[in-house]
Design a protein around this motif. Structure first.
Motif, PDB file in Angstrom:
ATOM      1  N   LEU A  52     -12.956   0.610 -12.535  1.00  0.00           N
ATOM      2  CA  LEU A  52     -13.633   1.668 -13.283  1.00  0.00           C
ATOM      3  C   LEU A  52     -13.502   3.029 -12.610  1.00  0.00           C
ATOM      4  O   LEU A  52     -13.761   4.053 -13.247  1.00  0.00           O
ATOM      5  N   GLY A  53     -13.154   3.043 -11.335  1.00  0.00           N
ATOM      6  CA  GLY A  53     -12.975   4.309 -10.628  1.00  0.00           C
ATOM      7  C   GLY A  53     -14.256   4.972 -10.176  1.00  0.00           C
ATOM      8  O   GLY A  53     -14.279   6.170  -9.901  1.00  0.00           O
ATOM      9  N   PHE A  54     -15.357   4.193 -10.036  1.00  0.00           N
ATOM     10  CA  PHE A  54     -16.644   4.756  -9.616  1.00  0.00           C
ATOM     11  C   PHE A  54     -16.928   4.377  -8.161  1.00  0.00           C
ATOM     12  O   PHE A  54     -17.963   3.783  -7.847  1.00  0.00           O
ATOM     13  N   LEU A 104     -18.382  -6.064 -23.046  1.00  0.00           N
ATOM     14  CA  LEU A 104     -18.342  -4.602 -23.079  1.00  0.00           C
ATOM     15  C   LEU A 104     -17.949  -4.007 -21.728  1.00  0.00           C
ATOM     16  O   LEU A 104     -17.309  -2.958 -21.667  1.00  0.00           O
ATOM     17  N   LEU A 105     -18.314  -4.692 -20.657  1.00  0.00           N
ATOM     18  CA  LEU A 105     -18.063  -4.157 -19.314  1.00  0.00           C
ATOM     19  C   LEU A 105     -16.579  -3.951 -19.055  1.00  0.00           C
ATOM     20  O   LEU A 105     -16.185  -2.991 -18.371  1.00  0.00           O
ATOM     21  N   VAL A 106     -15.726  -4.828 -19.581  1.00  0.00           N
ATOM     22  CA  VAL A 106     -14.291  -4.687 -19.358  1.00  0.00           C
ATOM     23  C   VAL A 106     -13.608  -3.909 -20.476  1.00  0.00           C
ATOM     24  O   VAL A 106     -12.438  -3.533 -20.340  1.00  0.00           O
ATOM     25  N   CYS A 107     -14.322  -3.669 -21.575  1.00  0.00           N
ATOM     26  CA  CYS A 107     -13.728  -2.898 -22.669  1.00  0.00           C
ATOM     27  C   CYS A 107     -13.936  -1.400 -22.508  1.00  0.00           C
ATOM     28  O   CYS A 107     -13.226  -0.602 -23.117  1.00  0.00           O
ATOM     29  N   VAL A 108     -14.921  -1.013 -21.693  1.00  0.00           N
ATOM     30  CA  VAL A 108     -15.207   0.405 -21.493  1.00  0.00           C
ATOM     31  C   VAL A 108     -14.157   1.013 -20.573  1.00  0.00           C
ATOM     32  O   VAL A 108     -13.808   0.434 -19.537  1.00  0.00           O
ATOM     33  N   LYS A 109     -13.658   2.164 -20.913  1.00  0.00           N
ATOM     34  CA  LYS A 109     -12.639   2.852 -20.120  1.00  0.00           C
ATOM     35  C   LYS A 109     -13.274   3.950 -19.269  1.00  0.00           C
ATOM     36  O   LYS A 109     -13.337   5.114 -19.644  1.00  0.00           O
ATOM     37  N   SER A 110     -13.817   3.579 -18.128  1.00  0.00           N
ATOM     38  CA  SER A 110     -14.312   4.527 -17.118  1.00  0.00           C
ATOM     39  C   SER A 110     -15.258   5.570 -17.701  1.00  0.00           C
ATOM     40  O   SER A 110     -15.118   6.763 -17.464  1.00  0.00           O
ATOM     41  N   ASN A 111     -16.261   5.121 -18.441  1.00  0.00           N
ATOM     42  CA  ASN A 111     -17.309   6.006 -18.951  1.00  0.00           C
ATOM     43  C   ASN A 111     -18.580   5.706 -18.162  1.00  0.00           C
ATOM     44  O   ASN A 111     -19.198   4.655 -18.332  1.00  0.00           O
ATOM     45  N   LEU A 112     -18.975   6.628 -17.284  1.00  0.00           N
ATOM     46  CA  LEU A 112     -20.074   6.366 -16.362  1.00  0.00           C
ATOM     47  C   LEU A 112     -21.395   6.152 -17.101  1.00  0.00           C
ATOM     48  O   LEU A 112     -22.141   5.216 -16.786  1.00  0.00           O
ATOM     49  N   THR A 113     -21.686   6.988 -18.081  1.00  0.00           N
ATOM     50  CA  THR A 113     -22.944   6.857 -18.823  1.00  0.00           C
ATOM     51  C   THR A 113     -23.022   5.523 -19.549  1.00  0.00           C
ATOM     52  O   THR A 113     -24.049   4.816 -19.500  1.00  0.00           O
ATOM     53  N   LEU A 114     -21.950   5.146 -20.212  1.00  0.00           N
ATOM     54  CA  LEU A 114     -21.930   3.871 -20.925  1.00  0.00           C
ATOM     55  C   LEU A 114     -22.006   2.693 -19.948  1.00  0.00           C
ATOM     56  O   LEU A 114     -22.616   1.659 -20.251  1.00  0.00           O
ATOM     57  N   THR A 115     -21.410   2.856 -18.782  1.00  0.00           N
ATOM     58  CA  THR A 115     -21.493   1.805 -17.766  1.00  0.00           C
ATOM     59  C   THR A 115     -22.929   1.594 -17.307  1.00  0.00           C
ATOM     60  O   THR A 115     -23.369   0.452 -17.088  1.00  0.00           O
ATOM     61  N   TYR A 116     -23.698   2.674 -17.155  1.00  0.00           N
ATOM     62  CA  TYR A 116     -25.109   2.554 -16.805  1.00  0.00           C
ATOM     63  C   TYR A 116     -25.870   1.781 -17.887  1.00  0.00           C
ATOM     64  O   TYR A 116     -26.699   0.899 -17.582  1.00  0.00           O
ATOM     65  N   ILE A 117     -25.591   2.073 -19.146  1.00  0.00           N
ATOM     66  CA  ILE A 117     -26.287   1.398 -20.250  1.00  0.00           C
ATOM     67  C   ILE A 117     -25.954  -0.091 -20.264  1.00  0.00           C
ATOM     68  O   ILE A 117     -26.832  -0.952 -20.408  1.00  0.00           O
ATOM     69  N   ILE A 118     -24.671  -0.408 -20.093  1.00  0.00           N
ATOM     70  CA  ILE A 118     -24.249  -1.813 -20.087  1.00  0.00           C
ATOM     71  C   ILE A 118     -24.860  -2.549 -18.899  1.00  0.00           C
ATOM     72  O   ILE A 118     -25.318  -3.694 -19.015  1.00  0.00           O
TER      73      ILE A 118
END
Length: 541
Positions: free
Chosen positions: A329-331, A379-393
């Motif tokens: 994810l690059g975080f 969803l965790l592997v479908c998200v493309k490095s979106n920090l806000t969405l990662t927090y929600i997931i």
């Protein structure tokens, strides 16, 4: 004078034995009657009992989330050696858990109780071993492997001497299912808080001194045969940062050790083992006979198979989440905060799951809690490095983690009750049940971490590299999503056949109460017999 003495003894005898045959303490408190006020626990008792779970959980959380990345990026072991450390440590745990459980069941009861002396005596040595586990010795690669294997095995042994007696203590704080379920809820709430504390302390202290990654060209990745050679060629400029990170890990281990000691002290002074909750001493049979009898009990086997398969899923998520956030994810600088959000969600969800299991039953709650993890893992592997969405997931995934923590430990006492109902002549095996349960949980944890590190090794993981090969990204996605989902589905299918439902729990509760009503405790039985003999002798005189 003789008549007055006889009158006193007769009055005392009436106080001890009531008209319905139940035994009373002389002040109106039934020892084994239907009300048993002695078994009701105060909120303070439950909180002290729950705080006793903190030492195990904070260290287990730190090891689960950070040991792999510590061995790879700070101790600078290659993935193969890191997997050896973890696998040997967990294999050693395979020996210590059942062995300690057997020794605990055979140990004599002291004035401090049956379980508490084990907890107190193991604490200082466990703290020392834990501190040395996070120290990077000035040895070559093979010397480091030996160092971490020795202290990992030593810490696991001493931690077992703490955790097995503590887990078994659930059966000795009260004989009532309702009180034990309440204690389990308090315990699991505090355990999730401990996970939150462990994640925050370890993550924030280490995060302040994170060593920078090493740039690796795409040509080097394609020609990669040995990740340690690239590390050696690029590590000179970041040696200072690596030393700062080593110091940060040691500071974090000191903080964890202080919390470990605090939890043990609160447990020792705040919890008392209730002798009336003890249902007898264990039988004089051999170690292997006990293991065979317990492991051959059907409901215990089904509980382990269903629960532990789902546990592997969450351990895979736990062990790979930091690496997945850092590289895929690059975080790299945000994964500590993401873990914190996940743990906060788990803390908030535990009271909800306790209400859910009391309203709909434990089996239904287990299905609901594990099933709701599946969409978030996808969803965790479908998200493309979106920090806000990662927090929600991550927040949503934490809700399922709360259920995974609470429900398995609230179901084991039901299995032990079921075992005692169907085997009334085989008692005193609580420590064996808990030690085997703890061992299987730890084995699943070690197995998942070993599988993860070996998978990363064969995928070509680069120690402290800023970028990783595509094969590593694919491997992490599988370890975070596809593989855990498969384990959850299989575990839920097996758990369908778990027989101890709410109806059976109530039947077991009534049968155990009947056994207690028909068999007064040894202490009061002796009092009754002595007073009866004295009364008869006085009447004869």
């Amino acid at each position: 004078m003789a008549k007055k003495e006889v009158s006193k003894m007769s009055s005392f005898h009436k106080q001890v034995v009531s008209s319905d045959g139940s035994v009373s303490s002389g002040d109106g408190t039934e020892v084994d009657g239907k009300h048993e006020p002695r078994n009701s626990l105060s909120i303070c008792n439950k909180l002290c009992f729950a705080i006793g779970s903190v030492p195990f959980k904070i260290t287990d959380t730190a090891l689960g989330f950070f040991l792999q990345i510590f061995l790879l990026d700070v101790a600078e072991l290659n993935p193969l050696h890191a997997s050896i450390v973890v696998f040997v440590g967990r294999a050693w745990d395979a020996i210590t858990d059942p062995t300690v459980g057997f020794l605990v069941s055979r140990s004599p009861r002291t004035r401090f109780g049956h379980m508490l002396p084990w907890i107190v005596l193991s604490t200082p040595f466990a703290v020392l071993a834990y501190f040395l586990l996070w120290y990077v010795p000035p040895f070559a690669d093979h010397g480091k492997v030996i160092w971490y294997v020795v202290f990992y095995c030593l810490f696991e042994t001493l931690q077992t001497c703490f955790h097995v007696p503590y887990s078994t203590l659930t059966m000795f704080v009260s004989s009532e299912q309702k009180e034990r379920d309440s204690c389990s809820c308090y315990r699991m709430t505090v355990e999730v808080l401990a996970m939150l504390i462990g994640t925050a302390v370890q993550g924030q202290i280490v995060g302040m001194a994170s060593a920078p990654c090493i740039p690796v060209s795409s040509d080097a990745i394609e020609q990669l045969n040995n990740s340690t050679s690239i590390l050696a060629a690029n590590a000179t400029g970041s040696a200072v940062y690596v030393e700062d990170t080593k110091i940060a890990y040691m500071m974090a281990s000191c903080t964890m050790s202080a919390i470990y000691i605090f939890g043990a002290i609160v447990l020792f002074f705040g919890v008392k083992e209730r002798s009336e909750s003890c249902r007898g001493q264990s039988e004089a049979i051999s170690f292997f006979q006990v293991i065979r009898r317990v492991m051959g009990y059907g409901p215990f086997v089904l509980l382990n198979m269903g629960v532990l398969l789902t546990a592997v899923a969450f351990y895979l998520l736990e062990g790979n989440f930091a690496v997945f956030c850092s590289y895929t994810l690059g975080f790299r600088n945000d994964f500590q905060t993401i873990l914190l959000v996940t743990m906060i969600s788990a803390v908030l969800s535990v009271p909800f799951w306790h209400w859910f299991l009391t309203r709909f039953g434990k089996k239904t709650a287990f299905y609901a809690g594990n099933s709701c993890a599946v969409p978030f893992l996808i969803l965790l592997v479908c998200v493309k490095s979106n920090l806000t969405l990662t927090y929600i997931i991550s927040f949503g995934a934490g809700v399922s983690i709360g259920a995974a923590i609470l429900l398995p430990w609230s179901m084991l006492p039901d299995v032990i009750d079921d075992f005692e109902v169907h085997n009334p002549d085989s008692i005193g095996h609580e420590a064996i049940f808990y030690s085997l349960y703890v061992f299987l949980w730890k084995f699943c944890s070690g197995l998942s971490v070993g599988i993860s590190t070996l998978s990363l090794y064969f995928a070509g993981y680069i120690t402290r590299g800023c970028t990783q090969p595509d094969e590593v990204h694919l491997t992490l996605q599988l370890l975070i999503s596809a593989v855990p989902i498969a384990f959850i589905v299989v575990g839920l299918v097996i758990f369908y056949y778990y027989p101890v439902n709410e109806e059976r729990r109530q039947i077991n509760r009534k049968r155990l109460q009947e056994l207690r009503d028909s068999k007064p405790t040894t202490k009061w039985t002796q009092v009754i017999q002595e007073d009866s003999a004295k009364a008869e002798l006085s009447n004869m005189v």
